[in-house]
Design a protein around this motif. Structure first.
Motif, short mmCIF file in Angstrom:
data_model
loop_
_atom_site.label_atom_id
_atom_site.label_comp_id
_atom_site.label_asym_id
_atom_site.label_seq_id
_atom_site.Cartn_x
_atom_site.Cartn_y
_atom_site.Cartn_z
N GLN A 146 -31.57 -2.72 10.12
CA GLN A 146 -30.16 -2.17 8.99
C GLN A 146 -28.97 -2.71 9.53
OE1 GLN A 146 -28.76 2.15 10.34
NE2 GLN A 146 -28.63 2.13 8.38
N ILE A 147 -28.46 -3.21 8.64
CA ILE A 147 -26.93 -3.60 9.12
C ILE A 147 -25.92 -2.94 10.42
CG2 ILE A 147 -24.49 -3.96 8.16
CD1 ILE A 147 -26.07 -5.08 5.51
N THR A 148 -25.45 -3.87 11.45
CA THR A 148 -25.23 -2.35 12.60
C THR A 148 -24.03 -1.90 12.04
OG1 THR A 148 -25.82 -4.57 13.80
CG2 THR A 148 -24.15 -2.87 14.67
N LEU A 149 -23.31 -1.67 11.40
CA LEU A 149 -22.14 -1.22 11.00
C LEU A 149 -22.21 0.09 10.07
CD1 LEU A 149 -19.45 -1.58 10.76
CD2 LEU A 149 -19.04 -2.53 8.73
N TYR A 150 -23.78 0.01 9.84
CA TYR A 150 -24.13 1.02 9.31
C TYR A 150 -25.18 1.73 9.38
CZ TYR A 150 -22.74 -1.28 5.13
OH TYR A 150 -22.12 -2.50 3.64
N SER A 151 -25.48 1.87 11.00
CA SER A 151 -25.37 2.60 12.11
C SER A 151 -25.32 3.68 12.65
CB SER A 151 -26.55 1.32 12.49
OG SER A 151 -27.59 2.36 14.02
N THR A 152 -25.19 4.29 12.34
CA THR A 152 -24.23 5.97 13.04
C THR A 152 -25.41 7.18 14.49
OG1 THR A 152 -24.64 6.82 10.77
CG2 THR A 152 -22.95 5.71 10.87
N GLY A 153 -26.50 6.40 14.92
CA GLY A 153 -27.22 7.13 14.96
C GLY A 153 -29.18 7.59 13.83
N GLN A 217 -38.57 -2.64 30.07
CA GLN A 217 -37.42 -2.87 30.60
C GLN A 217 -36.55 -3.80 29.23
OE1 GLN A 217 -40.88 -4.59 31.28
NE2 GLN A 217 -41.01 -3.75 33.34
N GLY A 218 -37.30 -3.25 28.25
CA GLY A 218 -36.26 -3.15 27.28
C GLY A 218 -35.76 -5.04 27.24
N GLY A 219 -34.87 -4.14 25.69
CA GLY A 219 -34.01 -6.10 25.44
C GLY A 219 -33.48 -6.03 24.86
N ARG A 220 -32.63 -7.10 24.38
CA ARG A 220 -31.20 -6.92 23.65
C ARG A 220 -31.21 -7.12 22.72
NH1 ARG A 220 -27.95 -11.52 25.83
NH2 ARG A 220 -29.52 -13.49 25.43
N MET A 221 -30.42 -6.62 21.89
CA MET A 221 -30.48 -6.56 19.69
C MET A 221 -29.09 -7.50 19.10
SD MET A 221 -30.96 -2.36 20.19
CE MET A 221 -29.76 -2.36 21.11
N LYS A 222 -29.81 -8.01 18.15
CA LYS A 222 -29.00 -9.01 18.37
C LYS A 222 -28.17 -8.30 16.47
CE LYS A 222 -28.88 -13.39 19.16
NZ LYS A 222 -29.80 -14.63 18.42
N GLU A 223 -26.48 -8.43 16.72
CA GLU A 223 -26.58 -7.76 15.59
C GLU A 223 -27.08 -7.86 13.53
OE1 GLU A 223 -21.84 -6.14 17.18
OE2 GLU A 223 -21.95 -8.31 16.60
N LYS A 224 -26.97 -7.04 13.78
CA LYS A 224 -27.02 -7.62 11.72
C LYS A 224 -25.61 -7.73 10.61
CE LYS A 224 -30.75 -8.66 9.10
NZ LYS A 224 -30.65 -10.08 9.02
N THR A 225 -25.03 -8.56 10.64
CA THR A 225 -23.96 -8.16 9.69
C THR A 225 -24.32 -8.83 8.78
OG1 THR A 225 -23.75 -10.87 10.25
CG2 THR A 225 -22.17 -9.43 11.97
N SER A 226 -25.26 -8.75 7.99
CA SER A 226 -25.95 -8.90 6.42
C SER A 226 -27.32 -9.72 6.40
CB SER A 226 -24.45 -10.21 5.84
OG SER A 226 -25.34 -11.40 6.05
N TYR A 227 -28.04 -9.22 5.12
CA TYR A 227 -28.98 -9.02 5.32
C TYR A 227 -29.28 -10.64 4.86
CZ TYR A 227 -29.58 -4.38 4.79
OH TYR A 227 -29.25 -3.01 5.03
N VAL A 228 -28.52 -11.91 5.47
CA VAL A 228 -28.54 -13.05 4.96
C VAL A 228 -29.30 -13.59 6.82
CG1 VAL A 228 -27.95 -15.28 4.82
CG2 VAL A 228 -27.34 -13.38 3.49
N ASP A 230 -28.65 -15.03 10.63
CA ASP A 230 -27.67 -15.31 11.25
C ASP A 230 -28.07 -15.77 12.70
OD1 ASP A 230 -25.25 -16.02 12.21
OD2 ASP A 230 -24.35 -14.18 11.44
N ASP A 231 -28.54 -17.18 12.60
CA ASP A 231 -28.49 -17.14 14.48
C ASP A 231 -27.79 -17.54 14.98
OD1 ASP A 231 -31.23 -17.59 13.28
OD2 ASP A 231 -31.21 -20.00 12.84
N ALA A 232 -26.48 -17.91 14.59
CA ALA A 232 -25.34 -17.28 15.33
C ALA A 232 -24.73 -15.96 15.71
CB ALA A 232 -24.74 -18.13 14.79
N ALA A 233 -25.25 -15.09 15.37
CA ALA A 233 -24.71 -13.51 15.22
C ALA A 233 -24.76 -12.63 17.22
CB ALA A 233 -25.66 -12.91 15.21
N GLY A 234 -24.31 -12.42 17.80
CA GLY A 234 -23.69 -11.91 18.67
C GLY A 234 -25.20 -10.51 19.19
N TYR A 235 -24.52 -10.29 20.55
CA TYR A 235 -25.90 -9.11 20.37
C TYR A 235 -24.43 -7.34 20.23
CZ TYR A 235 -29.41 -12.27 22.16
OH TYR A 235 -29.98 -12.94 22.14
N ILE A 236 -25.02 -6.98 20.21
CA ILE A 236 -24.98 -5.09 20.44
C ILE A 236 -25.16 -4.33 21.71
CG2 ILE A 236 -25.01 -2.83 19.61
CD1 ILE A 236 -27.58 -4.00 17.20
N GLN A 237 -22.96 -4.60 21.48
CA GLN A 237 -22.39 -4.42 22.81
C GLN A 237 -22.90 -2.57 22.86
OE1 GLN A 237 -20.89 -6.72 24.56
NE2 GLN A 237 -22.10 -7.51 23.64
#
Length: 336
Positions: A146-153, A217-228, A230-237
């Protein structure tokens, strides 16, 4: 030749009749006009080709295992942000493992009918039951979080209502077919409250497994800004504490085991390099038995009218664009 329409016949027949009546009425109107039938033929041909594709024509051919052909397989896939956590194998997202296992299961159960349900902040039936594994392959390949912006839990049991409805409908339409459920997720509950029980009728599920992805140990999650991609996307904070930093998602196997117990299926942890056989052995439904028999297969031909309809629509689009260009040119000449 046989047909397997995409809708039940009680829906398909009225649609076919309505299309025939509409085409006949359009032909009469075109005949009454001075332009004749020329402008009617192309759109009518397009409609006819689409209707042929919807009927799913096919030819007998090949064979499938009898046991697999009696299965309705439901894939329930977690597409929340945590499924992109990079702790599968050497830093790959968990979704890579989910994609791989979906197609491995489909390969092992060739001839079965497959459906896919995804859940995040919404639960969606991405694909109804079908034997078209090429459609499943395409859908699995484009599956994204899901696009990160739409994620509300989200809740790990968010798909319970839709899953119950689809299982009940499958039993009602084909009670003789076993219903297999594969749940793909990491067990991370982010809605702020305990997950509600799955509440799935035990008689609706004949087998399957809950498949878990991720590490302690878990892992970091890349932000999803669109359904295209994007290797340059940052990580969710992670902004829950005083100091900001990259959020880390960790697998919750206790929650996954609880879901497995509610569905009446085993829990299996999946990691990069794990074989298919252990997963399938654990998920084997008790109602089925090995068989050396086979059933007659089917070669799908729906793609032929669908492809023809595509080229016909493309030709019509090019014709319209050419006419628009000529119209603009004519207007310029008049103004000059």
């Amino acid at each position: 030749m046989t047909v397997q329409p995409i809708w039940p016949w009680w829906i398909m027949l009225p649609v076919v009749v309505a299309v025939v009546v509409f085409l006949a009425w359009t032909a009469v109107r075109s005949r009454l006009r001075s332009a004749g039938l020329r402008g009617w033929l192309l759109p009518s041909g397009l409609v006819v080709l689409l209707m042929l594709a919807a009927l799913r024509p096919g030819l007998p051919g090949g064979s499938v295992r009898a046991a697999a052909s009696d299965l309705n397989v439901f894939f329930v896939v977690d597409t929340t942000s945590s499924i992109s956590a990079e702790d599968y194998g050497t830093g790959s997202p968990r979704l890579d493992g989910v994609r791989k296992d979906i197609m491995a299961i489909a390969g092992e159960l060739a001839g079965a009918r497959f459906s896919m349900i995804t859940f995040d902040s919404q639960t969606v039936v991405r694909m109804p039951l079908t034997t078209d594994t090429s459609a499943l392959d395409t859908l699995t390949g484009v599956l994204e979080p899901q696009i990160t912006l739409y994620s509300t839990g989200s809740s790990v049991t968010a798909a319970r209502t839709v899953l119950n409805e689809r299982l009940g409908a499958a039993r009602e339409s084909h009670p003789e077919r076993a219903r297999i459920v594969f749940y793909f997720g990491d067990g991370e509950q982010t809605s702020g409250r305990a997950p509600e029980p799955m509440n799935v009728d035990a008689s609706l599920v004949n087998g399957g497994a809950v498949l878990g992805y991720g590490t302690d140990q878990g892992g970091r999650m890349k932000e999803k800004t669109s359904y295209v991609a994007d290797d340059a996307a940052g990580y969710i904070q992670d902004r829950s504490g005083e100091s900001a930093g990259d959020a880390v998602s960790r697998i919750d196997e206790d929650t996954l085991r609880g879901i497995a117990a509610q569905l009446g299926v085993p829990y299996v942890h999946r990691a990069a390099g794990d074989g298919v056989a252990p997963m399938m052995q654990a998920a084997r439904p008790g109602a089925l038995h090995e068989t050396t028999g086979s059933l007659e297969g089917r070669v799908e031909l729906y793609w032929a009218p669908a492809l023809a309809a595509f080229f016909l629509a493309l030709w019509e689009s090019l014709t319209v664009l050419r006419q628009l260009r000529q119209l603009r040119t004519g207007k310029r000449e008049v103004r000059a």
